[in-house]
Design a protein around this motif. Structure first.
Motif, PDB file in Angstrom:
ATOM      1  N   LEU A  33       2.720 -11.264   2.148  1.00 54.35           N
ATOM      2  CA  LEU A  33       2.021  -9.976   2.213  1.00 54.35           C
ATOM      3  C   LEU A  33       2.989  -8.819   1.967  1.00 54.35           C
ATOM      4  O   LEU A  33       2.639  -7.845   1.305  1.00 54.35           O
ATOM      5  CB  LEU A  33       1.330  -9.818   3.572  1.00 54.35           C
ATOM      6  CG  LEU A  33       0.142 -10.740   3.815  1.00 54.35           C
ATOM      7  CD1 LEU A  33      -0.285 -10.696   5.278  1.00 54.35           C
ATOM      8  CD2 LEU A  33      -1.023 -10.364   2.912  1.00 54.35           C
ATOM      9  N   SER A  35       5.581  -8.876   0.077  1.00 50.57           N
ATOM     10  CA  SER A  35       5.862  -8.812  -1.365  1.00 50.57           C
ATOM     11  C   SER A  35       4.710  -8.169  -2.139  1.00 50.57           C
ATOM     12  O   SER A  35       4.900  -7.721  -3.264  1.00 50.57           O
ATOM     13  CB  SER A  35       6.175 -10.199  -1.920  1.00 50.57           C
ATOM     14  OG  SER A  35       5.031 -11.008  -1.897  1.00 50.57           O
ATOM     15  N   GLU A  36       3.534  -8.096  -1.515  1.00 46.69           N
ATOM     16  CA  GLU A  36       2.380  -7.418  -2.116  1.00 46.69           C
ATOM     17  C   GLU A  36       2.300  -5.950  -1.685  1.00 46.69           C
ATOM     18  O   GLU A  36       1.346  -5.253  -2.022  1.00 46.69           O
ATOM     19  CB  GLU A  36       1.091  -8.147  -1.723  1.00 46.69           C
ATOM     20  CG  GLU A  36       1.015  -9.567  -2.245  1.00 46.69           C
ATOM     21  CD  GLU A  36      -0.157 -10.363  -1.680  1.00 46.69           C
ATOM     22  OE1 GLU A  36      -0.952  -9.811  -0.875  1.00 46.69           O
ATOM     23  OE2 GLU A  36      -0.273 -11.549  -2.026  1.00 46.69           O
ATOM     24  N   ASN A  38       2.250  -4.797   1.622  1.00 44.78           N
ATOM     25  CA  ASN A  38       1.442  -4.622   2.818  1.00 44.78           C
ATOM     26  C   ASN A  38       2.293  -4.005   3.934  1.00 44.78           C
ATOM     27  O   ASN A  38       3.178  -4.660   4.477  1.00 44.78           O
ATOM     28  CB  ASN A  38       0.860  -5.978   3.239  1.00 44.78           C
ATOM     29  CG  ASN A  38      -0.085  -5.862   4.408  1.00 44.78           C
ATOM     30  OD1 ASN A  38       0.339  -5.632   5.523  1.00 44.78           O
ATOM     31  ND2 ASN A  38      -1.368  -6.024   4.134  1.00 44.78           N
TER      32      ASN A  38
END
Length: 143
Positions: A33, A35-36, A38
């Motif tokens: 998450l 790395s996205e 978040n």
């Protein structure tokens, strides 16, 4: 734990607290998450990094993805920048000093600056100490 379970937990009030009880299971999905982009995942990871096993997982992930920390410190989302600074401060790896200095120089949002300053202090490097010694707060753009 699955990424979706961690995401759902982080969306609940006090979800980060609940995840800390099973932090070792939640770290790997939280890193995905992170790395996205978040921000709540970064906040959870900053807290989980106080546990040795979690800290080792987080450091290994950031080492395997060397551009991630810098990218997230330049995020458009102030909360992401703040939480990433908290995480890097908790890790106190020293090698993040230049990234944190660059981020603090560029930061215009008041709520992010204290986390960057604390993270720099936690690096315990001569470079961080010298920068903090001469650092003066610029007027915030978010008045």
């Amino acid at each position: 734990m699955r990424k979706e379970e961690v995401l759902q937990a982080l969306q609940k009030p006090s979800g980060s607290d609940a995840l800390l009880k099973k932090a070792q299971e939640a770290v790997a999905p939280a890193l995905l998450l992170l790395s996205e982009g978040n921000a709540p995942a970064a906040g959870f990871l900053a807290r989980a990094a106080k546990q040795k096993a979690c800290r080792q997982q987080i450091e290994a992930y950031l080492t395997a993805h060397p551009a991630l920390a810098g990218c997230l410190l330049r995020s458009e989302t102030p909360k992401m920048r703040k939480n990433m600074a908290r995480l890097l401060g908790q890790l106190g790896r020293g090698k993040d000093t230049s990234l944190l200095i660059e981020a603090l120089r560029a930061e215009s949002v008041r709520m992010v600056r204290p986390s960057l300053i604390l993270a720099l202090g936690a690096q315990k490097t001569a470079e961080a100490a010298a920068f903090l010694e001469q650092y003066r707060v610029e007027p915030a753009a978010d008045r």
